[in-house]
Design an enzyme around this catalytic site. Structure first.
Site, PDB file in Angstrom:
ATOM      1  N   CYS A   9      57.632   1.626  32.123  1.00 43.45           N
ATOM      2  CA  CYS A   9      57.679   0.173  32.368  1.00 43.45           C
ATOM      3  C   CYS A   9      59.129  -0.192  32.685  1.00 43.45           C
ATOM      4  CB  CYS A   9      57.114  -0.617  31.181  1.00 43.45           C
ATOM      5  SG  CYS A   9      58.019  -0.422  29.636  1.00 43.45           S
ATOM      6  N   ARG A  15      55.744  -2.287  26.777  1.00 39.34           N
ATOM      7  CA  ARG A  15      54.486  -1.715  27.252  1.00 39.34           C
ATOM      8  C   ARG A  15      54.422  -0.189  27.187  1.00 39.34           C
ATOM      9  NH1 ARG A  15      54.879  -4.783  32.857  1.00 39.34           N
ATOM     10  NH2 ARG A  15      57.064  -4.371  32.307  1.00 39.34           N
ATOM     11  N   ASP A 122      54.030  -8.112  31.948  1.00 35.07           N
ATOM     12  CA  ASP A 122      55.210  -7.972  31.095  1.00 35.07           C
ATOM     13  C   ASP A 122      55.120  -9.006  29.963  1.00 35.07           C
ATOM     14  OD1 ASP A 122      57.699  -8.022  29.967  1.00 35.07           O
ATOM     15  OD2 ASP A 122      58.797  -8.128  31.860  1.00 35.07           O
TER      16      ASP A 122
HETATM   17  P1  4NP Z   1      58.742  -3.754  28.987  1.00 34.67           P
HETATM   18  O1  4NP Z   1      59.169  -5.256  28.701  1.00 34.67           O
HETATM   19  O2  4NP Z   1      59.098  -3.466  30.412  1.00 34.67           O
HETATM   20  O3  4NP Z   1      57.269  -3.755  28.757  1.00 34.67           O
HETATM   21  O4  4NP Z   1      59.498  -2.896  27.987  1.00 34.67           O
HETATM   22  C1  4NP Z   1      60.472  -5.731  28.923  1.00 34.67           C
HETATM   23  C2  4NP Z   1      61.434  -5.541  27.959  1.00 34.67           C
HETATM   24  C3  4NP Z   1      62.715  -6.026  28.168  1.00 34.67           C
HETATM   25  C4  4NP Z   1      63.023  -6.684  29.339  1.00 34.67           C
HETATM   26  C5  4NP Z   1      62.057  -6.854  30.310  1.00 34.67           C
HETATM   27  C6  4NP Z   1      60.775  -6.367  30.100  1.00 34.67           C
HETATM   28  N1  4NP Z   1      64.311  -7.195  29.543  1.00 34.67           N
HETATM   29  O5  4NP Z   1      64.539  -7.849  30.585  1.00 34.67           O
HETATM   30  O6  4NP Z   1      65.202  -6.995  28.707  1.00 34.67           O
END
Ligand code: 4NP
Length: 150
Positions: A9, A15, A122
């Site tokens: 991800c 995720r 997300d």
């Molecule tokens: P992930 O969610 O891609 O599912 O781990 C996110 C976690 C952090 C960030 C964006 C999406 N961020 O911008 O820090």
């Protein structure tokens, strides 16, 4: 020979740690190796988001020991399939591929399901999104485990 599966991800804190934990819970670790990574490098070395840890715990899965890492080019050699959560991840990873073989390893996780939606949203800015994300990922991982004969 083991099957090697990588879950990807953006942050590798919401995720893909869930996807790693859920699939690990459905397969035999002697025959399937599963890891996860992020396309971004904002949270390297961090534990998963507490909201992901909590929703996994609700289903008796412990992801608290995972540590965030960034996707690296060598992952194309190590892994048989690279499951990405959304089209952003897909574009970021396929941009890095050097040949068709590598490109064919990259798949949307929800392409393994009959669901109309093909992206795991997300949940980072949505406290209520984690249960939904869990269910989407769980659906896909059940099919993957079945296909692997697990
Ligand atoms: P992930 O969610 O891609 O599912 O781990 C996110 C976690 C952090 C960030 C964006 C999406 N961020 O911008 O820090």
């Amino acid at each position: 020979m083991k099957t090697n599966i990588l879950m990807v991800c953006l942050g590798n804190i919401c995720r893909s740690p869930l996807a790693e934990g859920i699939l690990k819970n459905k397969v035999n670790s002697n025959s399937v190796y599963i890891d996860s990574a992020g396309t971004g490098g904002y949270h390297i070395g961090n534990s998963p988001d507490p909201r992901s840890i909590a929703v996994a715990k609700k289903y008796d899965i412990d992801i608290s020991e995972q540590k965030c890492r960034q996707f690296k080019i060598e992952d194309f050699d190590k892994f048989d399939t690279i499951y990405v959560m959304d089209l952003n991840n897909y574009n970021n990873i396929t941009k890095l591929t050097r040949d068709q073989n590598q490109k064919e390893k990259v798949k949307l996780l929800l392409s393994e399901t009959d669901l109309e939606t093909k992206e795991v949203p997300d949940p980072y800015h949505d406290d209520n999104g984690f249960e939904h994300v869990y269910q989407l990922i769980d659906n896909a991982c059940s099919t993957i485990a079945d296909k692997l004969g697990e």
